[in-house]
Design a protein around this motif. Sequence first.
Motif, PDB file in Angstrom:
ATOM      1  N   LYS A  55      -0.857  13.343  -1.475  1.00 18.06           N
ATOM      2  CA  LYS A  55      -1.455  12.361  -2.368  1.00 18.06           C
ATOM      3  C   LYS A  55      -0.961  10.946  -2.033  1.00 18.06           C
ATOM      4  CE  LYS A  55      -1.939  11.254  -7.250  1.00 18.06           C
ATOM      5  NZ  LYS A  55      -0.975  10.196  -7.455  1.00 18.06           N
ATOM      6  N   ALA A  56       0.353  10.835  -1.720  1.00 20.16           N
ATOM      7  CA  ALA A  56       0.940   9.513  -1.446  1.00 20.16           C
ATOM      8  C   ALA A  56       0.281   8.844  -0.241  1.00 20.16           C
ATOM      9  CB  ALA A  56       2.429   9.670  -1.208  1.00 20.16           C
ATOM     10  N   VAL A  57      -0.149   9.650   0.717  1.00 16.13           N
ATOM     11  CA  VAL A  57      -0.771   9.078   1.925  1.00 16.13           C
ATOM     12  C   VAL A  57      -2.247   8.786   1.669  1.00 16.13           C
ATOM     13  CG1 VAL A  57      -1.378   9.563   4.333  1.00 16.13           C
ATOM     14  CG2 VAL A  57       0.875  10.212   3.470  1.00 16.13           C
ATOM     15  N   LEU A  58      -2.886   9.706   0.965  1.00 12.26           N
ATOM     16  CA  LEU A  58      -4.338   9.553   0.797  1.00 12.26           C
ATOM     17  C   LEU A  58      -4.728   8.480  -0.226  1.00 12.26           C
ATOM     18  CD1 LEU A  58      -5.710  13.206   1.013  1.00 12.26           C
ATOM     19  CD2 LEU A  58      -5.830  11.398   2.730  1.00 12.26           C
ATOM     20  N   SER A  59      -3.834   8.214  -1.184  1.00 10.62           N
ATOM     21  CA  SER A  59      -4.228   7.304  -2.264  1.00 10.62           C
ATOM     22  C   SER A  59      -4.608   5.887  -1.778  1.00 10.62           C
ATOM     23  CB  SER A  59      -3.119   7.301  -3.313  1.00 10.62           C
ATOM     24  OG  SER A  59      -3.269   6.233  -4.158  1.00 10.62           O
ATOM     25  N   PRO A  60      -3.769   5.193  -0.967  1.00 12.17           N
ATOM     26  CA  PRO A  60      -4.212   3.868  -0.497  1.00 12.17           C
ATOM     27  C   PRO A  60      -5.454   3.938   0.393  1.00 12.17           C
ATOM     28  CG  PRO A  60      -2.061   4.440   0.463  1.00 12.17           C
ATOM     29  CD  PRO A  60      -2.390   5.492  -0.534  1.00 12.17           C
ATOM     30  N   ILE A  61      -5.605   5.055   1.125  1.00  6.59           N
ATOM     31  CA  ILE A  61      -6.792   5.204   1.975  1.00  6.59           C
ATOM     32  C   ILE A  61      -8.039   5.316   1.095  1.00  6.59           C
ATOM     33  CG2 ILE A  61      -7.954   6.708   3.670  1.00  6.59           C
ATOM     34  CD1 ILE A  61      -5.202   7.444   4.743  1.00  6.59           C
ATOM     35  N   PHE A  62      -7.862   6.012  -0.039  1.00  4.41           N
ATOM     36  CA  PHE A  62      -8.979   6.155  -0.967  1.00  4.41           C
ATOM     37  C   PHE A  62      -9.459   4.780  -1.440  1.00  4.41           C
ATOM     38  CE2 PHE A  62     -10.144   6.128  -5.499  1.00  4.41           C
ATOM     39  CZ  PHE A  62     -11.307   6.880  -5.451  1.00  4.41           C
ATOM     40  N   TRP A  63      -8.520   3.873  -1.792  1.00  8.25           N
ATOM     41  CA  TRP A  63      -8.919   2.551  -2.299  1.00  8.25           C
ATOM     42  C   TRP A  63      -9.526   1.685  -1.200  1.00  8.25           C
ATOM     43  CZ3 TRP A  63      -9.839   1.823  -7.188  1.00  8.25           C
ATOM     44  CH2 TRP A  63      -9.238   2.690  -8.099  1.00  8.25           C
ATOM     45  N   GLN A  64      -9.028   1.847   0.002  1.00  8.47           N
ATOM     46  CA  GLN A  64      -9.618   1.115   1.136  1.00  8.47           C
ATOM     47  C   GLN A  64     -11.060   1.597   1.355  1.00  8.47           C
ATOM     48  OE1 GLN A  64      -7.605   1.887   4.865  1.00  8.47           O
ATOM     49  NE2 GLN A  64      -8.091  -0.153   5.642  1.00  8.47           N
ATOM     50  N   PHE A  65     -11.249   2.891   1.160  1.00  5.25           N
ATOM     51  CA  PHE A  65     -12.575   3.493   1.298  1.00  5.25           C
ATOM     52  C   PHE A  65     -13.534   2.929   0.235  1.00  5.25           C
ATOM     53  CE2 PHE A  65     -15.388   6.989  -0.118  1.00  5.25           C
ATOM     54  CZ  PHE A  65     -16.085   7.227   1.055  1.00  5.25           C
ATOM     55  N   ILE A  66     -13.026   2.784  -0.994  1.00  7.60           N
ATOM     56  CA  ILE A  66     -13.861   2.222  -2.073  1.00  7.60           C
ATOM     57  C   ILE A  66     -14.278   0.784  -1.703  1.00  7.60           C
ATOM     58  CG2 ILE A  66     -13.914   1.505  -4.519  1.00  7.60           C
ATOM     59  CD1 ILE A  66     -13.816   4.474  -4.357  1.00  7.60           C
ATOM     60  N   VAL A  67     -13.325   0.013  -1.186  1.00  8.19           N
ATOM     61  CA  VAL A  67     -13.635  -1.370  -0.793  1.00  8.19           C
ATOM     62  C   VAL A  67     -14.766  -1.366   0.242  1.00  8.19           C
ATOM     63  CG1 VAL A  67     -12.750  -3.374   0.495  1.00  8.19           C
ATOM     64  CG2 VAL A  67     -11.346  -2.317  -1.276  1.00  8.19           C
ATOM     65  N   LEU A  68     -14.631  -0.493   1.230  1.00 12.32           N
ATOM     66  CA  LEU A  68     -15.664  -0.450   2.283  1.00 12.32           C
ATOM     67  C   LEU A  68     -17.016  -0.029   1.721  1.00 12.32           C
ATOM     68  CD1 LEU A  68     -13.560   0.906   5.242  1.00 12.32           C
ATOM     69  CD2 LEU A  68     -14.946  -1.175   5.280  1.00 12.32           C
ATOM     70  N   CYS A  69     -16.996   0.874   0.737  1.00  6.92           N
ATOM     71  CA  CYS A  69     -18.272   1.284   0.126  1.00  6.92           C
ATOM     72  C   CYS A  69     -18.915   0.094  -0.582  1.00  6.92           C
ATOM     73  CB  CYS A  69     -18.059   2.417  -0.877  1.00  6.92           C
ATOM     74  SG  CYS A  69     -17.636   3.959  -0.108  1.00  6.92           S
ATOM     75  N   VAL A  70     -18.123  -0.658  -1.347  1.00  5.19           N
ATOM     76  CA  VAL A  70     -18.673  -1.796  -2.091  1.00  5.19           C
ATOM     77  C   VAL A  70     -19.222  -2.846  -1.116  1.00  5.19           C
ATOM     78  CG1 VAL A  70     -18.063  -3.746  -3.597  1.00  5.19           C
ATOM     79  CG2 VAL A  70     -17.170  -1.470  -4.091  1.00  5.19           C
ATOM     80  N   VAL A  71     -18.395  -3.203  -0.114  1.00  6.02           N
ATOM     81  CA  VAL A  71     -18.815  -4.237   0.838  1.00  6.02           C
ATOM     82  C   VAL A  71     -20.022  -3.742   1.647  1.00  6.02           C
ATOM     83  CG1 VAL A  71     -18.084  -5.569   2.856  1.00  6.02           C
ATOM     84  CG2 VAL A  71     -16.521  -5.251   0.945  1.00  6.02           C
ATOM     85  N   GLY A  72     -19.954  -2.488   2.084  1.00 10.05           N
ATOM     86  CA  GLY A  72     -21.055  -1.917   2.862  1.00 10.05           C
ATOM     87  C   GLY A  72     -22.348  -1.905   2.051  1.00 10.05           C
ATOM     88  N   PHE A  73     -22.239  -1.551   0.770  1.00 13.15           N
ATOM     89  CA  PHE A  73     -23.431  -1.522  -0.077  1.00 13.15           C
ATOM     90  C   PHE A  73     -24.028  -2.933  -0.171  1.00 13.15           C
ATOM     91  CE2 PHE A  73     -25.440  -1.893  -4.295  1.00 13.15           C
ATOM     92  CZ  PHE A  73     -26.454  -0.945  -4.117  1.00 13.15           C
ATOM     93  N   GLY A  74     -23.170  -3.922  -0.416  1.00 10.73           N
ATOM     94  CA  GLY A  74     -23.638  -5.312  -0.532  1.00 10.73           C
ATOM     95  C   GLY A  74     -24.318  -5.777   0.741  1.00 10.73           C
ATOM     96  N   ILE A  75     -23.695  -5.485   1.874  1.00  8.99           N
ATOM     97  CA  ILE A  75     -24.253  -5.945   3.155  1.00  8.99           C
ATOM     98  C   ILE A  75     -25.575  -5.241   3.462  1.00  8.99           C
ATOM     99  CG2 ILE A  75     -23.863  -5.786   5.673  1.00  8.99           C
ATOM    100  CD1 ILE A  75     -22.409  -8.122   4.491  1.00  8.99           C
ATOM    101  N   SER A  76     -25.641  -3.943   3.140  1.00 11.02           N
ATOM    102  CA  SER A  76     -26.868  -3.221   3.476  1.00 11.02           C
ATOM    103  C   SER A  76     -28.057  -3.718   2.645  1.00 11.02           C
ATOM    104  CB  SER A  76     -26.674  -1.716   3.298  1.00 11.02           C
ATOM    105  OG  SER A  76     -26.527  -1.448   1.926  1.00 11.02           O
ATOM    106  N   MET A  77     -27.769  -4.417   1.534  1.00 10.64           N
ATOM    107  CA  MET A  77     -28.859  -4.966   0.714  1.00 10.64           C
ATOM    108  C   MET A  77     -29.485  -6.212   1.356  1.00 10.64           C
ATOM    109  SD  MET A  77     -28.885  -2.969  -1.884  1.00 10.64           S
ATOM    110  CE  MET A  77     -29.743  -3.797  -3.188  1.00 10.64           C
ATOM    111  N   GLY A  78     -28.895  -6.685   2.418  1.00 10.77           N
ATOM    112  CA  GLY A  78     -29.500  -7.810   3.130  1.00 10.77           C
ATOM    113  C   GLY A  78     -28.854  -9.142   2.815  1.00 10.77           C
TER     114      GLY A  78
END
Length: 468
Positions: free
Chosen positions: A154-177
């Motif tokens: 859990k200790a290793v995966l937790s920060p990766i999880f939040w980095q993943f959320i950031v990429l999802c948000v940014v990726g979603f915004g960018i894919s909207m054009g």
Amino acid sequence: MENTGKPREGFSSGLAVFFASLGSAVGLGNIWKFPYLTGSNGGGAFLFVYFICILFVGIPVLLCEWYIGRRTRHNAIGAFESLKPGSLWKGVGVMGVLSAYLVMFFYTCVAGWVYFYCFKALTGAFASISAESVEGLFGEVIGVGTAGQSFFSKAVLSPIFWQFIVLCVVGFGISMGVRGGIERITKTLMPLLFVLIVICDIRALTLPGAGEGIRFLFHIDFSRITPSVALSALGLAFFKLSLAMGIMITYGSYFTEDVHLFKTAGKIAFSDTLVSMLAGLAIFPTVFSFGMEPSAGPGLLFMTIPLVFSKMPFGTVLLAAFFLLTSFAATTALLSLMEVPVAFWSEEFKMSRKKATFMNCLFIGLVGITATLSVDSSSLLGGIKLFGDGFFDFYDHLSSNIIMPLGGLLIAIFVGYFSKKEDVAYELSNHGTLENGFYVRFFSFVIRYVSPALLVIILLNTIGIISF
Ligand code: PFF
């Protein structure tokens, strides 16, 4: 001369251009870097030096990038190819895209911490936190002591999880054009960010003892200005305006023809500095009022701030507001960084925007994990060194210390010496429709003589040939 590129999506108005560019300039730099550097390096005197750097290097290089982008209507690499086909100048575009990637590898990691703190603040987790527990929480976030643990713990995966959320948000915004994503998001988040900062300011400035924080930020002490402080002001000007990362070339390629580039550059530099000052006015009076010492960087953002805010009335609400505005700042800056490779891949390889976004997020996520797992020397990958640095610091140092100043220097040389003066003047005067001959002449002089000289000094200092 007409622009060489094909018609493509761009920003809809001058206001959209302003908010998108400001969204790129305003980032974590405003909160953890700028106010502290100002306060500890002579306050008003540092600001004065910073403005000189902005005037003689920041704004001129920003204008070069906008010129290259708007004139060609291409991505960072395609723009150089379009202006000087088949030449090595394309390499400057490649450097920009490369540094955008390098910055994203670690910036998505820090943005992940901000999202995590935002979540914690919104769920009231900081209500009665102690100095030890806030330190422990940050240690958890950066993976202290995870060396030797399983990747799937859990200790290793937790920060990766939040980095993943950031990429999802940014990726979603960018894919909207460009319009549906970047424009819409920055136009909403920038004013909101401003309101949230002002709320935090009002609370901070009405605390007992707030005056000391104001003095820390604004006292004028010219004796503190040494060459090395001036050098850090110059580096800050570059970092703040998101220069030499292909960002402003890419954004420039979406600008409308009627945008007054000089005025917009001035407004961006001014508003960005205002946001930094307002952030400083929220942070330092609070820190001093509770008898704490300000620090710079992660320590300030992730340890001092949660602690002092949690001690004051309405602290949990304000802390949530503070981390919310910090996550807005990080997100809009990342949108601009992500647009650089997405524009490149979708235009040069005829990939759909959605596919280019997905592939880039995946790539940045995979490599970015190495940054996330190497922040502390006791982190899972903390023991691996590249040229003496862990992955996180390596990505940061290579991009900020070498590629960015070198890229900035080459951009100034390209526009100052290898572009036709008339072409540059034509674009900067909006095809001759603006009466701004004085600005254009001033710009031409500065970009040929002043900016390159200052950038060479920075570079020589970085590689250790000269030192102050
Ligand atoms: N200019 C923004 C900041 O000051 O945080 C964002 C930024 C983007 C900074 C990209 C640095 C960077 F490489």
